[in-house]
Design a protein around this motif. Structure first.
Motif, short mmCIF file in Angstrom:
data_model
loop_
_atom_site.label_atom_id
_atom_site.label_comp_id
_atom_site.label_asym_id
_atom_site.label_seq_id
_atom_site.Cartn_x
_atom_site.Cartn_y
_atom_site.Cartn_z
N LYS A 85 0.83 -1.20 0.00
CA LYS A 85 0.00 0.00 0.00
C LYS A 85 0.87 1.26 0.00
O LYS A 85 1.83 1.37 0.76
N GLY A 86 0.51 2.18 -0.88
CA GLY A 86 1.22 3.45 -0.94
C GLY A 86 2.51 3.42 -1.74
O GLY A 86 3.20 4.43 -1.85
N ILE A 87 2.85 2.27 -2.31
CA ILE A 87 4.11 2.11 -3.03
C ILE A 87 3.83 1.68 -4.47
O ILE A 87 3.07 0.75 -4.72
N THR A 88 4.44 2.38 -5.42
CA THR A 88 4.37 2.00 -6.82
C THR A 88 5.66 1.32 -7.23
O THR A 88 6.76 1.81 -6.91
N ALA A 89 5.54 0.20 -7.93
CA ALA A 89 6.70 -0.53 -8.44
C ALA A 89 6.66 -0.53 -9.96
O ALA A 89 5.60 -0.70 -10.57
N ILE A 90 7.83 -0.31 -10.59
CA ILE A 90 7.97 -0.36 -12.04
C ILE A 90 9.06 -1.38 -12.35
O ILE A 90 10.16 -1.30 -11.80
N ALA A 91 8.75 -2.35 -13.20
CA ALA A 91 9.69 -3.45 -13.47
C ALA A 91 10.00 -3.56 -14.95
O ALA A 91 9.14 -3.33 -15.81
N ARG A 138 7.17 9.45 -13.62
CA ARG A 138 6.83 8.07 -13.98
C ARG A 138 7.51 7.70 -15.31
O ARG A 138 8.09 6.62 -15.45
N LYS A 139 7.44 8.59 -16.29
CA LYS A 139 8.06 8.33 -17.60
C LYS A 139 9.58 8.25 -17.47
O LYS A 139 10.22 7.40 -18.11
N ILE A 140 10.15 9.11 -16.66
CA ILE A 140 11.61 9.10 -16.48
C ILE A 140 12.06 7.80 -15.82
O ILE A 140 13.03 7.16 -16.26
N LEU A 141 11.34 7.36 -14.78
CA LEU A 141 11.70 6.14 -14.08
C LEU A 141 11.51 4.92 -14.97
O LEU A 141 12.34 3.99 -14.97
N THR A 142 10.42 4.91 -15.74
CA THR A 142 10.19 3.78 -16.64
C THR A 142 11.30 3.65 -17.65
O THR A 142 11.82 2.55 -17.91
N ALA A 143 11.71 4.79 -18.24
CA ALA A 143 12.80 4.76 -19.22
C ALA A 143 14.10 4.28 -18.59
O ALA A 143 14.85 3.51 -19.19
N ALA A 144 14.36 4.72 -17.35
CA ALA A 144 15.59 4.32 -16.66
C ALA A 144 15.60 2.83 -16.36
O ALA A 144 16.62 2.15 -16.50
N ILE A 164 14.20 -6.61 -13.05
CA ILE A 164 14.62 -5.61 -12.07
C ILE A 164 13.45 -4.65 -11.88
O ILE A 164 12.63 -4.46 -12.78
N SER A 165 13.38 -4.05 -10.70
CA SER A 165 12.28 -3.13 -10.44
C SER A 165 12.72 -2.04 -9.49
O SER A 165 13.71 -2.18 -8.75
N ILE A 166 12.00 -0.93 -9.55
CA ILE A 166 12.22 0.16 -8.59
C ILE A 166 10.91 0.37 -7.84
O ILE A 166 9.82 0.07 -8.34
N THR A 167 11.00 0.90 -6.62
CA THR A 167 9.82 1.21 -5.82
C THR A 167 9.92 2.64 -5.32
O THR A 167 11.01 3.09 -4.93
N THR A 168 8.79 3.32 -5.33
CA THR A 168 8.76 4.70 -4.86
C THR A 168 7.39 4.99 -4.26
O THR A 168 6.43 4.24 -4.49
N ILE A 169 7.29 6.06 -3.50
CA ILE A 169 6.02 6.42 -2.87
C ILE A 169 5.04 6.92 -3.92
O ILE A 169 5.33 7.85 -4.68
N THR A 170 3.88 6.30 -3.98
CA THR A 170 2.90 6.60 -5.02
C THR A 170 2.49 8.07 -5.02
O THR A 170 2.38 8.70 -6.07
N ALA A 171 2.30 8.64 -3.84
CA ALA A 171 1.83 10.03 -3.74
C ALA A 171 2.85 11.03 -4.27
O ALA A 171 2.49 12.17 -4.60
N GLN A 172 4.11 10.63 -4.37
CA GLN A 172 5.15 11.54 -4.85
C GLN A 172 5.48 11.33 -6.33
O GLN A 172 6.40 11.94 -6.85
N LEU A 173 4.71 10.48 -7.01
CA LEU A 173 5.03 10.11 -8.38
C LEU A 173 4.08 10.79 -9.36
O LEU A 173 2.91 10.42 -9.48
#
Length: 264
Positions: free
Chosen positions: A211-217, A245-251, A231-240
């Protein structure tokens, strides 16, 4: 299902005929290690024997060998068995010898530092789980520890495994029912997200697994094109926001492609 029953199942791709010669003592020893791994507080002899349905005398003989091998430690005053330092030594050897870990760790470190996110590398382990092999975070308390296990199809990496392997919809629905989520999505919505992962080449979990966490894999393919790692990254959903989101997905996609290339 008991630990011994789980160990009775052949690894993915094996058949029962391929395992005609069983070694009960070895299976029981492995079951003891897995059991102790689930109980860091330690267990007594009678509890171990009862949990595994093994005679106490047989259990004691096996535990003595595991203690001698430093895979199990006995606290004499409390008469409790715990995993020993030898397990840690073996785990460190895995990181030194595993090419995926060697390639992923510096990439995860860079992602974590640059974007202030948690980052991890997962691998399919057998037919039922994903296991974390490497991780990084700017916030140590938020880091997923190597060795952590999750059901196969959970979170963003699980959607990738579902998308890029030959599972029928019936199999996906059955596996979804076994997965653990803090806020489970609707199965039909999840199946749409699996299909989107196949089209897009990446997957997102919006605060369902945690809850409250977005993961991009992003997918890490084997040399033969099979997908068993991510591989995946996790970050706080409310701060995304959408831009980040596009920058993290590309990375993440770039990092996954870099690791895939290194494995070829």
């Amino acid at each position: 299902m008991s630990i011994l029953s789980e160990l009775d199942r052949p690894p993915s791709g094996d058949t029962a005929d391929a395992r005609t010669r069983e070694v009960p003592a070895v299976r029981r020893a492995m079951a003891m290690l897995w059991l102790l791994g689930r109980h860091p507080e330690g267990l007594g002899l009678s509890r171990i024997a009862r949990e595994l349905d093994v005679l106490p005398s047989t259990c004691l003989h096996i535990l003595r060998e595991l203690v001698a091998a430093r895979l199990v430690n006995l606290a004499p005053e409390a008469k409790l068995y715990r995993l020993g330092s030898g397990v840690l030594t073996l785990a460190r050897q895995v990181t030194h010898q595993n090419r995926f870990v060697q390639l992923a760790q510096p990439v995860l470190n860079n992602l974590s530092r640059e974007f202030h996110v948690g980052a991890s590398a997962q691998e399919r382990d057998g037919d039922g789980d994903m296991v974390v092999l490497a991780a990084a975070s700017v916030l140590p308390g938020d880091m997923v520890s190597p060795g952590a296990r999750t059901p196969l199809f959970t979170s963003a990496s699980g959607r990738l495994l579902a998308a890029f392997n030959d599972f029928t919809e019936a199999e996906l629905r059955a596996r979804f029912a076994q997965a653990r989520w803090q806020a489970a999505p609707d199965v039909d919505v999840w199946l749409k997200e699996v299909r989107a992962a196949k089209r897009n080449g990446y997957a997102v979990d919006e605060a369902h697994f945690r809850k409250g966490i977005t993961a991009i894999a992003g997918p890490v393919f084997n040399a033969d094109g099979r997908l068993e790692r991510a591989i995946s990254i996790t970050t706080i959903t409310a701060q995304l926001d959408n831009k980040m989101r596009k920058i993290l997905t590309a990375a993440v996609l770039q990092a996954a492609a870099e690791i895939t290339q290194g494995l070829r």
